[in-house]
Design an enzyme around this catalytic site. Structure first.
Site, PDB file in Angstrom:
ATOM      1  N   ASP A   1      28.969  36.615  15.188  1.00 64.06           N
ATOM      2  CA  ASP A   1      27.793  35.838  15.549  1.00 64.06           C
ATOM      3  C   ASP A   1      28.006  35.029  16.825  1.00 64.06           C
ATOM      4  O   ASP A   1      29.116  34.951  17.360  1.00 64.06           O
ATOM      5  CB  ASP A   1      27.402  34.904  14.400  1.00 64.06           C
ATOM      6  CG  ASP A   1      28.602  34.246  13.720  1.00 64.06           C
ATOM      7  OD1 ASP A   1      29.609  33.993  14.401  1.00 64.06           O
ATOM      8  OD2 ASP A   1      28.531  33.988  12.511  1.00 64.06           O
TER       9      ASP A   1
ATOM     10  N   ASN B   1      27.111  27.027   1.363  1.00 68.40           N
ATOM     11  CA  ASN B   1      25.955  27.571   0.645  1.00 68.40           C
ATOM     12  C   ASN B   1      26.098  29.069   0.384  1.00 68.40           C
ATOM     13  O   ASN B   1      25.139  29.726  -0.017  1.00 68.40           O
ATOM     14  CB  ASN B   1      24.662  27.278   1.398  1.00 68.40           C
ATOM     15  CG  ASN B   1      24.627  27.897   2.790  1.00 68.40           C
ATOM     16  OD1 ASN B   1      25.524  28.652   3.162  1.00 68.40           O
ATOM     17  ND2 ASN B   1      23.600  27.582   3.566  1.00 68.40           N
TER      18      ASN B   1
ATOM     19  N   GLU C   1      22.059  33.336   5.930  1.00 68.21           N
ATOM     20  CA  GLU C   1      21.813  32.200   5.050  1.00 68.21           C
ATOM     21  C   GLU C   1      21.243  32.666   3.707  1.00 68.21           C
ATOM     22  O   GLU C   1      20.803  33.821   3.575  1.00 68.21           O
ATOM     23  CB  GLU C   1      20.836  31.237   5.720  1.00 68.21           C
ATOM     24  CG  GLU C   1      21.296  30.690   7.063  1.00 68.21           C
ATOM     25  CD  GLU C   1      22.335  29.578   6.937  1.00 68.21           C
ATOM     26  OE1 GLU C   1      22.817  29.331   5.811  1.00 68.21           O
ATOM     27  OE2 GLU C   1      22.654  28.952   7.957  1.00 68.21           O
TER      28      GLU C   1
ATOM     29  N   HIS D   1      26.908  31.414   2.674  1.00 72.95           N
ATOM     30  CA  HIS D   1      26.569  32.335   3.768  1.00 72.95           C
ATOM     31  C   HIS D   1      27.820  32.995   4.339  1.00 72.95           C
ATOM     32  O   HIS D   1      28.906  32.435   4.310  1.00 72.95           O
ATOM     33  CB  HIS D   1      25.744  31.636   4.858  1.00 72.95           C
ATOM     34  CG  HIS D   1      26.509  30.704   5.748  1.00 72.95           C
ATOM     35  ND1 HIS D   1      26.260  29.348   5.809  1.00 72.95           N
ATOM     36  CD2 HIS D   1      27.504  30.922   6.649  1.00 72.95           C
ATOM     37  CE1 HIS D   1      27.060  28.788   6.704  1.00 72.95           C
ATOM     38  NE2 HIS D   1      27.821  29.727   7.218  1.00 72.95           N
TER      39      HIS D   1
END
Length: 235
Positions: free
Chosen positions: A62, A128, A135, A130
């Protein structure tokens, strides 16, 4: 999943670098790379390793949208300072954060991944659940995409920026569908704040609400966690 519990992030980085070396000796030449604080020790050991990446290709997960490669908070800059300056690859691919046309950039990166099947993919995991910047709620079928970062991810990244308003709100990310095509995967997680995410990934249901849980379906995943991150796993 093969779960390896280590004492701390230093031991985790050492173990991950050993797996990189084993993969390299076995013929791996395309390596998917991650950024952030988690893989730092892995790169420190890779810098010291016997691996010659000059005949290899790297493909990063990313990059922040809007940041030039020379920006000190860009992932290109991170990779240069932590690995590429010391262990250059034949070719290193990252999304272009300052690309003029996001749609064309997404298409370009999908072609890069398709043309260079990843032998070994390194991952971290967000609090979370990810992976990359996929996400919660991200489709398991996604390829490269531009994603709006969640408030929790923006908050976690704020420590790297002098002013919170400078924290990017969007990123380009390799999709889960692309990640799952990697021949083998190493996921690292260190610290108590990752314990819930690791539990959900390893022992929870496979659900898009915990993107990393899809790794239960991959045939070759090694999870390297320190004792703090492993506290909720069954002994």
């Amino acid at each position: 999943m093969n779960i390896i519990v280590v004492k701390d992030s230093l031991a985790g980085g050492r173990k991950a670098s050993e797996l990189f070396y084993s993969a390299y000796v076995s013929g791996a030449r395309v390596f998917g790379l991650a950024t952030g604080s988690t893989p730092v020790t892995t790169y420190q050991y890779l810098v010291k390793s016997k691996i010659d990446f000059s005949n290899c290709i790297s493909i990063n997960l990313d990059e922040y949208v809007g940041l030039k490669p020379t920006n000190e908070q860009s992932y290109r800059y991170y990779m240069e300072k932590n690995l590429f300056e010391f262990k250059p690859f034949k070719q290193s691919y990252l999304p272009q954060g300052d690309a003029a046309d996001p749609a064309k950039e997404v298409e370009r990166y999908d072609r890069v991944i398709a043309d260079n099947p990843i032998d070994l993919q390194l991952l971290g995991i967000g609090r979370n659940g990810h992976i990359g910047f996929n996400e919660p709620g991200s489709s398991f079928d996604l390829t490269t995409h531009k994603v709006a970062l969640t408030p929790s991810t923006i908050e976690a990244n704020a420590r790297f920026f002098e002013d919170e308003k400078d924290v990017p709100k969007y990123a380009y990310s390799m999709g889960i569908g692309s990640i799952m095509k990697s021949k083998s995967i190493i996921l690292e997680a260190f610290g108590e704040d990752k314990a819930n995410a690791i539990y959900d990934m390893v022992e929870g249901d496979v659900t898009e609400q915990c993107p990393a849980s899809i790794l239960q379906k991959h045939p070759n995943v090694t999870v390297i966690v320190d004792e703090a991150a492993a506290t909720r796993l069954k002994k």
